[in-house]
Scaffold this active site. Sequence first.
Site, PDB file in Angstrom:
ATOM      1  N   ALA A  80     103.927  30.065  61.953  1.00 49.19           N
ATOM      2  CA  ALA A  80     104.476  31.293  60.536  1.00 49.19           C
ATOM      3  C   ALA A  80     105.082  31.714  61.229  1.00 49.19           C
ATOM      4  O   ALA A  80     106.408  31.805  61.161  1.00 49.19           O
ATOM      5  CB  ALA A  80     103.724  31.737  60.151  1.00 49.19           C
ATOM      6  N   GLY A 109     109.729  24.289  62.734  1.00 50.15           N
ATOM      7  CA  GLY A 109     109.131  24.674  61.438  1.00 50.15           C
ATOM      8  C   GLY A 109     109.538  23.386  60.807  1.00 50.15           C
ATOM      9  O   GLY A 109     109.246  22.941  59.588  1.00 50.15           O
ATOM     10  N   ALA A 110     110.508  24.709  60.038  1.00 53.09           N
ATOM     11  CA  ALA A 110     111.201  24.019  58.920  1.00 53.09           C
ATOM     12  C   ALA A 110     112.640  23.812  59.264  1.00 53.09           C
ATOM     13  O   ALA A 110     113.075  22.808  58.560  1.00 53.09           O
ATOM     14  CB  ALA A 110     112.070  25.733  58.191  1.00 53.09           C
ATOM     15  N   ILE A 154     101.756  26.297  51.987  1.00 49.79           N
ATOM     16  CA  ILE A 154     101.936  25.327  53.666  1.00 49.79           C
ATOM     17  C   ILE A 154     100.803  25.582  53.754  1.00 49.79           C
ATOM     18  O   ILE A 154     100.277  24.920  54.170  1.00 49.79           O
ATOM     19  CB  ILE A 154     102.882  26.975  55.112  1.00 49.79           C
ATOM     20  N   ASP A 156     104.904  27.734  67.513  1.00 51.72           N
ATOM     21  CA  ASP A 156     106.517  27.325  67.126  1.00 51.72           C
ATOM     22  C   ASP A 156     107.199  29.027  66.840  1.00 51.72           C
ATOM     23  O   ASP A 156     108.457  28.888  67.087  1.00 51.72           O
ATOM     24  CB  ASP A 156     106.547  26.538  65.837  1.00 51.72           C
ATOM     25  N   GLU A 204     112.391  35.875  70.627  1.00 47.96           N
ATOM     26  CA  GLU A 204     113.225  34.790  70.132  1.00 47.96           C
ATOM     27  C   GLU A 204     113.920  35.236  70.672  1.00 47.96           C
ATOM     28  O   GLU A 204     114.935  36.367  70.474  1.00 47.96           O
ATOM     29  CB  GLU A 204     112.698  34.256  68.864  1.00 47.96           C
ATOM     30  N   HIS A 230     110.857  27.401  67.236  1.00 48.06           N
ATOM     31  CA  HIS A 230     111.223  28.017  65.552  1.00 48.06           C
ATOM     32  C   HIS A 230     111.381  26.703  65.100  1.00 48.06           C
ATOM     33  O   HIS A 230     112.453  26.919  64.506  1.00 48.06           O
ATOM     34  CB  HIS A 230     112.045  29.164  65.777  1.00 48.06           C
ATOM     35  N   ASP A 246      92.466  33.688  51.830  1.00 52.76           N
ATOM     36  CA  ASP A 246      93.436  34.721  51.095  1.00 52.76           C
ATOM     37  C   ASP A 246      92.873  35.460  49.997  1.00 52.76           C
ATOM     38  O   ASP A 246      92.305  34.847  49.649  1.00 52.76           O
ATOM     39  CB  ASP A 246      93.873  33.372  50.842  1.00 52.76           C
TER      40      ASP A 246
END
Length: 331
Positions: free
Chosen positions: A232, A282-283, A153, A257, A262, A280, A172
């Site tokens: 994320a 994102g996907a 991502i 997001d 939640e 939420h 990273d």
Amino acid sequence: MSVRILVSDPLPEGAVAILRGTPGITVEERRGLSEPELLPLVADIDAWVVRGATKVTRRLIEAAPKLRWVARAGAGIDNIDAAAARERGILVLNVPGANAVAVAELVFGLLLALFRQIPAADASLKRGEWAKARFQGRELRGKTIGILGLGKIGRAVAQRARAFEMRCVGHDPLLSEEATRALGVEPLPMKELLPRSEILTLHVPLSPETRGMIGAGEIARLPRGAVIVNAARGGLVDEAAVLEALERGHLSGAVFDVFAQEPPGGSPLVQRENVVATPHIGAATQEAQEAVGEEIVTLLLGKLRESGAIGESGPRTATPSRNPAHKKISR
């Protein structure tokens, strides 16, 4: 003896068809069930496929003596008691990155919405107003975006950021400096990345090490007027600290997001005009869900074959996907 698989969250029809078309497998689909409702169902299952809604708790794991595989159709596994699974020797599978394009596109959709005040402008026009002068925005071009996490991502975000002519810096710890530079991203340690990041976006899993990784101290090191993006996992960012920084003007905006809780209810963070938030999603694209579904069942079937639980014969009904979202993005 047939391998029993429980699917307790919605999966694309094609993914379920692959499972049902595989010899030696029995599939039961039961969605939207509570823990007490799931207890009798897990007693005789060998594998369990979930998305994010089902909570695979210790109690459920202990009630499933035959369970050997839990397959999460998605990236995050925070809805699965991984410690309880490890104690039982249960393999937890997931497919990080199958939704990379969907999440990366949402990141820029949210950023454009914030920078160009699109939600407010749209609402104004729908009220019959023509308040053109009120909605002067900002451009993404030339801004420095700091990317925490350069997996699939994070890489997709970097690729799109370069198309917007943004400067990319990233961190990273699993990636070498050489590999990071090959992505068009300047590698930096966290302490140097934060002061450079006019936009900070997170793309790391939620774990004990990453929970709360962006708090008041990290926000204070961002340049004044910076923007935080969390698409994320909820819990990576201290939302109270973000709210405080927005109120005093250190942050100029934020996009979320995902949330620590939640749904977030009446969170004052969500109510702010300089915050753009989504539930939420994102996907939540057709392409991503098809990709995630096919990848997780393919991964699960591979593990079943490796273990000898089913034979080597392939699914009777599976067909190759022509979905462009299924193209692999190498880490």
